[in-house]
Design an enzyme around this catalytic site. Structure first.
Site, PDB file in Angstrom:
ATOM      1  N   HIS A  93      54.672  -1.201  -5.543  1.00 60.57           N
ATOM      2  CA  HIS A  93      54.120  -0.709  -6.930  1.00 60.57           C
ATOM      3  C   HIS A  93      55.096  -0.363  -8.122  1.00 60.57           C
ATOM      4  CE1 HIS A  93      50.334   1.089  -5.527  1.00 60.57           C
ATOM      5  NE2 HIS A  93      50.725   2.022  -4.662  1.00 60.57           N
ATOM      6  N   HIS A 143      55.965  -3.630  -9.688  1.00 60.91           N
ATOM      7  CA  HIS A 143      54.677  -4.195 -10.594  1.00 60.91           C
ATOM      8  C   HIS A 143      55.462  -3.577 -11.511  1.00 60.91           C
ATOM      9  CE1 HIS A 143      50.658  -4.300 -10.757  1.00 60.91           C
ATOM     10  NE2 HIS A 143      50.936  -5.558 -11.781  1.00 60.91           N
ATOM     11  N   HIS A 168      55.512  -0.782   0.812  1.00 63.72           N
ATOM     12  CA  HIS A 168      54.593   0.113   0.017  1.00 63.72           C
ATOM     13  C   HIS A 168      54.305   0.784  -1.102  1.00 63.72           C
ATOM     14  CE1 HIS A 168      50.218   0.635  -0.611  1.00 63.72           C
ATOM     15  NE2 HIS A 168      50.463   1.587  -1.216  1.00 63.72           N
ATOM     16  N   GLU A 169      55.304   1.824  -0.948  1.00 63.74           N
ATOM     17  CA  GLU A 169      55.962   2.127  -2.394  1.00 63.74           C
ATOM     18  C   GLU A 169      56.893   1.107  -3.554  1.00 63.74           C
ATOM     19  OE1 GLU A 169      54.171   4.160  -3.399  1.00 63.74           O
ATOM     20  OE2 GLU A 169      53.133   5.322  -1.370  1.00 63.74           O
TER      21      GLU A 169
END
Length: 714
Positions: free
Chosen positions: A502, A505, A498-499
């Site tokens: 980010h 991105h 998940h991190e």
């Protein structure tokens, strides 16, 4: 090193960042930022260009943003009395400076004047969006308010910054203040060996117990608390730990109740000053949801679709416990729910999550995750050698002050010995970004997991060379014990992915305007890349890249994989309802109860969430007092926690393209990179999603993935 927080080298020289320098460095940077803004607004209005206005405005704030980012980062990962004192002394000044920017009538006039020039009217693409977004930001933050209201808005921002910082400190301090020491190993029955070993090592690190007579230390940090609540047979100890979790931000010197009401009231006043009915309407105006009511309607609609399945799952667990106890069906206690739920899952699916731990050594997970990213997004990730230099040696003559030591063969400095550093390059070998990774808990580190960036990058533009991004990912995962490799749970693996989503991105952001690059997107869109990456933790093809037994190197056996996937949606409606309850509480507090400070917070929360919470015999205190997402930042996720589920609808739908065209299909990966990851806020998020999928989102995608899409629910 003089002014270490203002050093412009790409690699941070962490050993020089003395808390004693914070006040002078940030004060100097504030002064320079003010001078840059003054120079900006005093320029000849007849010679305005995009570069002299929009890009110059962003450059004026760059040094202060980066310097203050270092301070807030240290406060999060290396908290100490010295850092806390210096941070809190400068916090009101920094908050006031940024609050004043959109209230500066001369700066606002400059932007308006430029926006009406022929050049500005002819702008297209990302430059057009830059101007439009800047004007919208200034209006949203009070540029058109009368003088008296501007002054009050500045005061509110300063008060919010201090109140939310105190809230955050209370959460950290109250978490660290609680511990449970157990000296009888017989009381640890049911606890996985990994948790027992970690508790023993934690106690030893605190100087407790001996090798001959060890004791076991339990805390409220997730790697310690979760195994107890899910596996420990002793209900009395589980109750004790559950009661301990209720002390976070509650009672004594660390009580956050009054701060919550203060923060809610200030946010509400701010929204009304700016012409909005409530803080949710104010915050969501420029996000995908557009209004608080739209976000609340989204929550209510999803609630309606999962309510029946939620009710069935609750009853099924209650009946299971009654059968095991040979007693009547009853309400479970809060410290029983996770324990019995896990017990029932093991029985239904012959599956225990602890069976997966040996396949998730932290370094293997990271290495495999990087290989997946390299294949999908056409990048290369390489670990750099690191060193953590004690601050006392910060002036030792090694290196050039750049944070990279020549004496040690180009090693990169970090803030803690456990921190690692990586470089990311594109297929042509061009350096697009680097990042730090800090995965294990410490008393000086705040809880949870997060991604951030210290320097925002940009592609080459005009005479400017490419500027690489500098990011970071942090978490509080299972730590190594006795020098052995850290073995993670599957949930922790999902959190790392998940991190990393980010981070991708941010580091793959390829927009020339820094404020529109990377993760600077609508908050209810920002979770799409992160949550989409979690899907790779469930697919056989991608799991085989990183799920390798730490001793044998073998992949997860087919039988265990089948059990894992069969159990994926176990209590799925309960899990969805839990997330919806967080979003519901958030929106209701900010929309309908912001000025109810004389109301009992726990009773109010129970009333709001009557149909959302797992019913228990003992009523739990509200998690609002430790809900850092909402209250540890002047804005943060406030009135926006719904965005996790909002983005989950998007990610569930977007991942179907990988499932249909190939989980590790490079063409789909490139499409995601080119349509979403590299585009930042260069266009409307709905359009970016459409560019990737070729259509609008399917609202039922999340329910389908959760196994809850039946004809009755469709």
């Amino acid at each position: 090193m003089s002014a270490p927080f203002l050093a412009q080298s790409f690699h941070v020289r962490w050993s020089t960042l003395n808390p004693a320098c914070i006040e002078s460095d940030i004060s100097a940077s504030l002064l320079r930022a003010e001078q840059a803004i003054d120079a900006l607004i005093s320029q000849d209005r007849g010679r305005l260009t995009f570069e002299r206005v929009m890009l110059a405005y962003e450059d004026a704030l760059k040094e202060l943003n980066e310097a203050w980012g270092l301070v807030t980062h240290l406060d999060a990962v290396c908290n100490s009395p010295e850092i806390r004192e210096a941070h809190n002394k400068m916090l009101p000044l920094v908050s006031s400076f940024f609050a004043k920017i959109p209230l500066n009538e001369h700066l606002w006039d400059l932007l308006l004047t430029y926006s009406k020039t022929d050049q500005a009217r002819d702008l297209t693409g990302v430059r057009r969006r830059c101007v439009d977004e800047a004007l919208a930001y200034f209006r949203q933050h009070g540029a058109e308010l009368p003088v008296a209201k501007k002054q009050r808005l500045e005061e509110i921002e300063a008060e919010l910054s201090q109140a939310t910082q105190k809230y955050s400190e209370n959460v950290l301090d109250s978490t660290n203040a609680w511990e449970l020491i157990i000296d009888d190993p017989a009381k640890l029955a049911g606890l996985p060996a990994s948790a027992v070993d970690a508790a023993r090592a934690d106690a030893a690190a605190k100087g407790l117990g001996t090798e001959e007579q060890p004791v076991y230390r339990f805390t409220l940090k997730a790697p310690s608390l979760i195994p107890v609540m899910e596996h420990l047979e002793d209900a009395a100890i589980r109750k004790q730990v559950w009661e301990g979790s209720g002390t976070i931000g509650r009672g004594g010197n660390y009580d956050n109740t009054a701060l919550i009401w203060q923060i809610l009231k200030l946010r509400n006043e701010k929204a009304q000053l700016l012409g909005k009915k409530n803080f949710a309407d104010y915050v969501l105006e420029r996000r995908m949801a557009k209004s608080g009511q739209n976000a609340l309607d989204f929550t209510h609609n999803l609630h309606a679709k999962v309510s029946e399945a939620f009710r069935r799952e609750v009853i099924a667990l209650q009946e299971y416990v009654a059968d095991k106890e040979g007693a009547a069906v009853r309400l479970l206690e809060p410290w029983e729910v996770a324990y019995w739920s896990e017990k029932r899952r093991r029985e239904l699916y012959d599956f225990d999550e602890e069976q997966l731990r040996p396949y998730f050594p932290v370094d293997g997970v990271l290495s495999g995750m990087f290989r997946i990213a390299e294949r999908l997004f056409d990048i290369r990730i390489k670990e750099r050698q690191t060193v953590c230099i004690d601050g006392a040696d910060a002036d030792a003559p090694e290196g050039d002050g750049s944070g990279v030591s020549a004496q040690d063969g180009g090693v990169v400095e970090t803030w803690h010995p456990e921190v690692k550093f990586y470089e990311m390059r594109n297929a042509e070998g061009v350096h697009v970004g680097s990042f730090y990774a800090d995965w294990h808990p410490r008393d000086s580190k705040r809880g949870g997991a997060w991604m951030n960036y210290l320097k925002g990058g940009a592609p080459p533009s005009g005479d400017r060379d490419r500027q690489p991004h500098l990011g970071l990912i942090c978490g509080n995962m299972t730590p190594p014990v006795d020098g052995k490799v850290a073995l993670l749970t599957h949930d922790e693996v999902c959190t790392i992915f998940h991190e990393f989503g980010h981070l991708l991105h941010q580091l793959l952001g390829n927009v020339e305007i820094p404020s529109l690059n990377g993760v600077n997107v609508a908050w209810d869109f920002v979770e799409l890349p992160s949550q989409l990456m979690e899907n790779f933790c469930w697919e056989r093809e991608s799991l085989d890249f990183f799920a390798k037994h730490h001793e044998t190197g073998s992949p997860i056996p087919d039988g265990l994989f089948k059990k894992m996937t069969a159990a994926r949606n176990y209590m799925g409606a309960v899990a969805i309802m839990r997330q919806l309850s967080f979003g519901k509480l958030d929106l209701e507090l900010h929309m309908h109860h912001a000025t109810d400070e004389n109301t009992d917070l726990d009773q109010l929360a129970r009333k709001i969430l009557a149909d959302y919470m797992f019913p228990t015999g003992t009523e739990a205190p509200t998690m609002a007092r430790r809900f850092s997402h909402l209250f540890s930042n002047p804005t943060g996720y406030a009135a926006s926690y719904y965005s996790y589920k909002w983005a989950e609808v998007l990610d569930a739908d977007a991942f179907t393209r990988f499932q249909e065209e190939g989980v590790l299909n490079p063409e789909v990966g490139r499409a995601l990179r080119d349509s979403i990851l590299s585009r930042g806020n260069s266009d409307d998020p709905a359009k970016l999603f459409h560019d990737f999928m070729g259509r609008d989102p399917d609202p039922n995608a999340l329910l389908a993935r959760a196994g809850l899409l039946t004809p009755l629910l469709a």
